[in-house]
Design an enzyme around this catalytic site. Structure first.
Site, mmCIF file in Angstrom:
data_model
loop_
_atom_site.group_PDB
_atom_site.id
_atom_site.type_symbol
_atom_site.label_atom_id
_atom_site.label_comp_id
_atom_site.label_asym_id
_atom_site.label_seq_id
_atom_site.Cartn_x
_atom_site.Cartn_y
_atom_site.Cartn_z
ATOM 1 N N SER A 139 0.674 -1.307 -0.028
ATOM 2 C CA SER A 139 0.139 0.056 -0.005
ATOM 3 C C SER A 139 0.868 1.066 -0.030
ATOM 4 O O SER A 139 2.228 1.030 0.370
ATOM 5 C CB SER A 139 -0.791 0.132 1.240
ATOM 6 O OG SER A 139 -1.389 1.391 1.282
ATOM 7 N N TYR A 152 -2.381 -1.725 10.578
ATOM 8 C CA TYR A 152 -2.304 -2.057 9.177
ATOM 9 C C TYR A 152 -1.212 -1.315 8.119
ATOM 10 O O TYR A 152 -0.677 -1.965 7.141
ATOM 11 C CB TYR A 152 -3.668 -1.212 8.303
ATOM 12 C CG TYR A 152 -3.804 -1.593 7.153
ATOM 13 C CD1 TYR A 152 -4.352 -2.665 6.258
ATOM 14 C CD2 TYR A 152 -3.664 -0.233 6.372
ATOM 15 C CE1 TYR A 152 -4.413 -2.783 4.964
ATOM 16 C CE2 TYR A 152 -3.785 -0.219 4.866
ATOM 17 C CZ TYR A 152 -4.122 -1.518 4.243
ATOM 18 O OH TYR A 152 -4.113 -1.808 2.776
HETATM 19 N N1 NAP Z 1 -8.617 -0.330 -1.542
HETATM 20 C C1 NAP Z 1 -7.476 0.128 -1.150
HETATM 21 O O1 NAP Z 1 -7.708 1.391 -1.121
HETATM 22 C C2 NAP Z 1 -6.215 -0.316 -1.129
HETATM 23 C C3 NAP Z 1 -4.979 0.670 -0.777
HETATM 24 C C4 NAP Z 1 -3.891 0.108 -0.636
HETATM 25 C C5 NAP Z 1 -3.783 -1.408 -0.483
HETATM 26 N N2 NAP Z 1 -4.779 -2.292 -0.383
HETATM 27 C C6 NAP Z 1 -4.590 -3.596 -0.452
HETATM 28 O O2 NAP Z 1 -5.114 -4.359 -1.694
HETATM 29 C C7 NAP Z 1 -5.514 -5.728 -0.862
HETATM 30 C C8 NAP Z 1 -6.960 -5.824 -1.783
HETATM 31 O O3 NAP Z 1 -7.929 -5.068 -0.847
HETATM 32 P P1 NAP Z 1 -9.373 -4.350 -1.386
HETATM 33 O O4 NAP Z 1 -9.179 -3.036 -1.142
HETATM 34 O O5 NAP Z 1 -9.412 -5.156 -2.768
HETATM 35 O O6 NAP Z 1 -10.315 -5.084 -0.525
HETATM 36 P P2 NAP Z 1 -11.301 -6.039 -0.457
HETATM 37 O O7 NAP Z 1 -12.235 -6.128 -1.621
HETATM 38 O O8 NAP Z 1 -11.860 -6.319 0.910
HETATM 39 O O9 NAP Z 1 -10.684 -7.439 -0.647
HETATM 40 C C9 NAP Z 1 -9.792 -8.103 0.210
HETATM 41 C C10 NAP Z 1 -9.786 -9.787 -0.400
HETATM 42 O O10 NAP Z 1 -8.908 -10.355 0.790
HETATM 43 C C11 NAP Z 1 -9.515 -11.495 1.015
HETATM 44 N N3 NAP Z 1 -9.207 -12.068 2.421
HETATM 45 C C12 NAP Z 1 -9.543 -11.294 3.194
HETATM 46 N N4 NAP Z 1 -9.227 -12.124 4.464
HETATM 47 C C13 NAP Z 1 -8.869 -13.149 4.183
HETATM 48 C C14 NAP Z 1 -8.452 -14.268 4.650
HETATM 49 N N5 NAP Z 1 -8.241 -14.816 5.932
HETATM 50 N N6 NAP Z 1 -8.157 -15.691 3.959
HETATM 51 C C15 NAP Z 1 -8.358 -15.527 2.684
HETATM 52 N N7 NAP Z 1 -8.535 -14.374 1.967
HETATM 53 C C16 NAP Z 1 -8.991 -13.337 2.670
HETATM 54 C C17 NAP Z 1 -11.062 -11.304 0.773
HETATM 55 O O11 NAP Z 1 -11.921 -12.298 0.421
HETATM 56 P P3 NAP Z 1 -12.813 -13.192 1.499
HETATM 57 O O12 NAP Z 1 -13.453 -12.287 2.307
HETATM 58 O O13 NAP Z 1 -13.712 -13.779 0.342
HETATM 59 O O14 NAP Z 1 -12.120 -14.233 2.172
HETATM 60 C C18 NAP Z 1 -11.082 -10.450 -0.421
HETATM 61 O O15 NAP Z 1 -10.980 -10.964 -1.786
HETATM 62 C C19 NAP Z 1 -5.222 -5.759 0.358
HETATM 63 O O16 NAP Z 1 -4.084 -6.445 0.635
HETATM 64 C C20 NAP Z 1 -5.382 -4.299 0.757
HETATM 65 O O17 NAP Z 1 -4.638 -4.067 1.960
HETATM 66 C C21 NAP Z 1 -6.005 -1.768 -0.775
#
Ligand code: NAP
Length: 251
Positions: A139, A152
């Site tokens: 991130s 985080y």
């Molecule tokens: N959106 C932002 O602003 C942002 C910015 C910087 C970095 N990121 C990073 O991008 C990545 C994806 O996040 P996102 O923004 O796309 O949010 P998201 O839609 O909530 O995606 C998170 C994903 O992780 C999976 N997950 C969570 N806990 C898990 C577990 N215990 N076992 C297996 N799978 C798990 C969830 O699937 P299930 O719930 O189906 O298990 C979901 O597919 C993350 O690493 C996040 O930190 C996001």
């Protein structure tokens, strides 16, 4: 990385950035295995898309990853790309009387240990492939923290450091190690409101820019930085760290 003809495993592929990346790679002629805990979403995502396969993975369940890894070895020994993207985000108030470390522990388990364990599980398969790539999602909060999300941000700073060491150690194998450092993007990471927050980058625009950077191989130091990431990435180098921290964390 090679952009087509890969077999790609995506963790956190049921929603947000992981799902959109999985679909973008599938559209470009890759076999893509999406994983996550929500079976209904796995079924929905893969319906009508031959070559996009859903498999269950719960990084908090010690039996789940060995099961996935055995199934992958049997069905997809040609796996050559791992996208370690699953993550969770929670606010924590360490000044509150009842604060304890439970949220921090959950974040460390998923965001740090989850990435390490998934890498360990699939590295033997990747080492056998001529064009192997590991992509992990950190991130841009790795570079300047938001103090209301302390663990985080620290989990992503951990990944940023760890990925540099992994890349160096794998340099002669060779497996390409790329870091995605998304800015604030419209997903449901912190809840439904984030997906429509006008301050966040639209998901489709983020994915389009990432795919273009990968396609053109414009990722110096193997960091895939979209335009919106760059100010925060270089805040310290450019003497803007204190001002950036203060702007992100008002008194
Ligand atoms: N959106 C932002 O602003 C942002 C910015 C910087 C970095 N990121 C990073 O991008 C990545 C994806 O996040 P996102 O923004 O796309 O949010 P998201 O839609 O909530 O995606 C998170 C994903 O992780 C999976 N997950 C969570 N806990 C898990 C577990 N215990 N076992 C297996 N799978 C798990 C969830 O699937 P299930 O719930 O189906 O298990 C979901 O597919 C993350 O690493 C996040 O930190 C996001």
């Amino acid at each position: 990385m090679k952009m087509t003809g890969n077999t790609i495993l995506v963790t956190g592929g049921t929603s947000g950035i992981g799902r959109a990346l999985a679909e973008a790679f599938h559209d470009r002629g890759n076999r893509v295995i999406v994983t996550g805990r929500r079976q209904a979403l796995l079924d929905q995502i893969t319906a009508g898309r031959p070559g996009l396969i859903g498999m269950s993975l719960d990084l908090d369940d010690p039996a789940s990853l060995p099961r996935l890894s055995a199934e992958m070895r049997a069905r997809f020994p040609e796996l050559n790309v791992l996208i370690a993207n699953a993550g969770i985000s929670r606010a924590e108030d360490m000044s509150a009387a009842g604060w304890d470390a439970s949220d921090a522990e959950a974040i460390v388990e998923t965001n740090i240990l989850g990435v390490l364990r998934v890498t360990a599980a699939f590295l033997p398969a990747l080492k056998k492939q001529p064009n192997a790539t590991i992509i992990a999602t950190s991130s841009n909060l790795a570079f300047v923290p938001r103090a209301d999300f302390p663990t985080y941000c620290a989990s992503k700073a951990f990944l940023h450091s760890w990925l540099q060491s992994l890349r160096h150690q794998l340099r002669r194998i060779p497996i390409e190690v790329l870091e995605l450092t998304p800015p604030y993007v419209q997903t449901e990471l912190t809840g439904a409101a984030q997906a429509s927050d006008a301050r966040a980058m639209p998901l489709a625009a983020y994915i389009a820019e990432v795919m273009q950077l990968l396609e053109l191989r414009v990722h110096p130091r193997d960091e895939v930085l979209v335009e919106r990431d760059r100010a925060r990435r270089w805040a310290e180098r450019d003497g803007r760290y204190e001002a950036t921290f203060a702007a992100m964390n008002p008194n």
